[in-house]
Design a protein around this motif. Sequence first.
Motif, short mmCIF file in Angstrom:
data_model
loop_
_atom_site.label_atom_id
_atom_site.label_comp_id
_atom_site.label_asym_id
_atom_site.label_seq_id
_atom_site.Cartn_x
_atom_site.Cartn_y
_atom_site.Cartn_z
N VAL A 56 0.97 -0.96 0.09
CA VAL A 56 -0.01 0.09 -0.36
C VAL A 56 1.17 1.39 -0.13
N ALA A 57 2.13 0.85 0.84
CA ALA A 57 2.87 2.51 1.00
C ALA A 57 3.74 2.14 -0.62
N GLY A 58 3.76 1.75 -0.87
CA GLY A 58 4.25 1.90 -2.05
C GLY A 58 2.77 2.18 -3.27
N ILE A 59 2.20 1.97 -3.81
CA ILE A 59 0.72 1.89 -4.64
C ILE A 59 0.49 3.32 -4.43
N ALA A 60 0.07 3.45 -3.16
CA ALA A 60 -0.47 4.77 -3.04
C ALA A 60 0.69 6.31 -3.68
N PRO A 61 1.39 6.44 -3.69
CA PRO A 61 1.91 7.98 -3.70
C PRO A 61 2.27 7.67 -5.11
N MET A 62 2.93 7.09 -5.86
CA MET A 62 1.91 6.47 -7.02
C MET A 62 1.00 6.46 -7.97
N TRP A 85 8.30 -6.22 -1.29
CA TRP A 85 8.66 -7.18 -0.81
C TRP A 85 10.50 -6.31 0.73
N LEU A 86 9.99 -4.99 0.08
CA LEU A 86 11.02 -4.66 0.84
C LEU A 86 9.84 -3.71 1.85
N LEU A 92 10.11 3.01 0.52
CA LEU A 92 9.52 5.12 0.50
C LEU A 92 10.81 5.69 -0.59
N ASN A 93 11.65 4.73 0.47
CA ASN A 93 13.19 5.37 -0.18
C ASN A 93 13.53 5.64 -1.36
N VAL A 94 13.21 4.61 -1.71
CA VAL A 94 13.33 3.53 -3.36
C VAL A 94 12.76 5.07 -4.19
N MET A 95 11.22 5.58 -3.87
CA MET A 95 10.68 6.30 -4.29
C MET A 95 11.34 7.57 -4.89
N LEU A 96 11.59 8.09 -3.67
CA LEU A 96 12.03 9.39 -2.94
C LEU A 96 13.14 9.46 -4.71
N TYR A 97 14.28 8.18 -4.14
CA TYR A 97 15.64 8.32 -5.39
C TYR A 97 15.09 8.39 -6.37
N SER A 98 14.98 6.73 -6.79
CA SER A 98 13.96 8.06 -8.39
C SER A 98 13.45 8.80 -8.58
N ALA A 149 16.73 1.77 -10.98
CA ALA A 149 17.31 0.66 -10.74
C ALA A 149 18.00 1.37 -9.61
N PRO A 150 18.91 2.53 -10.20
CA PRO A 150 19.85 3.54 -9.70
C PRO A 150 19.56 3.72 -8.88
N ALA A 151 18.26 3.70 -8.21
CA ALA A 151 17.49 4.84 -6.33
C ALA A 151 18.02 3.12 -6.23
N ALA A 152 17.19 2.00 -6.16
CA ALA A 152 17.73 1.45 -5.57
C ALA A 152 19.05 0.64 -4.91
N ILE A 153 20.02 0.60 -5.88
CA ILE A 153 21.27 0.37 -6.14
C ILE A 153 22.06 1.50 -4.75
N THR A 154 21.28 2.77 -5.07
CA THR A 154 21.69 4.02 -3.29
C THR A 154 21.25 3.65 -2.74
N CYS A 155 20.02 3.08 -2.60
CA CYS A 155 19.71 3.05 -1.17
C CYS A 155 19.97 1.95 -0.22
N TRP A 156 20.34 0.94 -1.36
CA TRP A 156 20.70 -0.56 -0.93
C TRP A 156 21.81 0.25 -0.35
#
Length: 159
Positions: A56-62, A85-86, A92-98, A149-156
């Motif tokens: 839900v946290a992934g879907i709502a802002p998108m 998954w996360l 939310l971190n991946v979303m922000l960086y994306s 993809a780079p956002a996920a790498i940055t977060c991880w």
Amino acid sequence: MAYWGAAVLIGCALLTDIRSMRIPNMLCAAAFVIALLYGGIASGGEGLLASLIGAVAGIAPMLAMYAARGIGAGDVKLFGALGAWLGTQQVLNVMLYSILYAGAIGLLLMAACRMWGWPERLLNREGYADVDPEQRRRPVRFPFMLAVAPAAITCWYML
């Protein structure tokens, strides 16, 4: 294990989004179901609930970005599966960086289109020479996964 599931999802979505500017529903649905199963098996009811809340946290802002025509529906579903998954904080971190990466990519593409005109021709996959100048001013689109993809790498990397 959850990061590996998310990494596989991002990798598959990146390949399909670059190739066709689409993220298959089957990919997102399968990743979502597997994430729920993993959450339930690994942590019981609490894990399943955490996966659902993350989705839900992934879907709502998108959905807001989709309504503004900034992204496609596949991106919304992808972030729902990533949230499963996360979990809430990481999605939310991946979303922000994306969003930040997408803004930087968009600015670079706009500058390149103004200076040389060639990226627009490649990104829109249409002829350029026969098009009048008004039609050339259409928005330039690019696969959002080039930012995810780079956002996920940055977060991880920051973990």
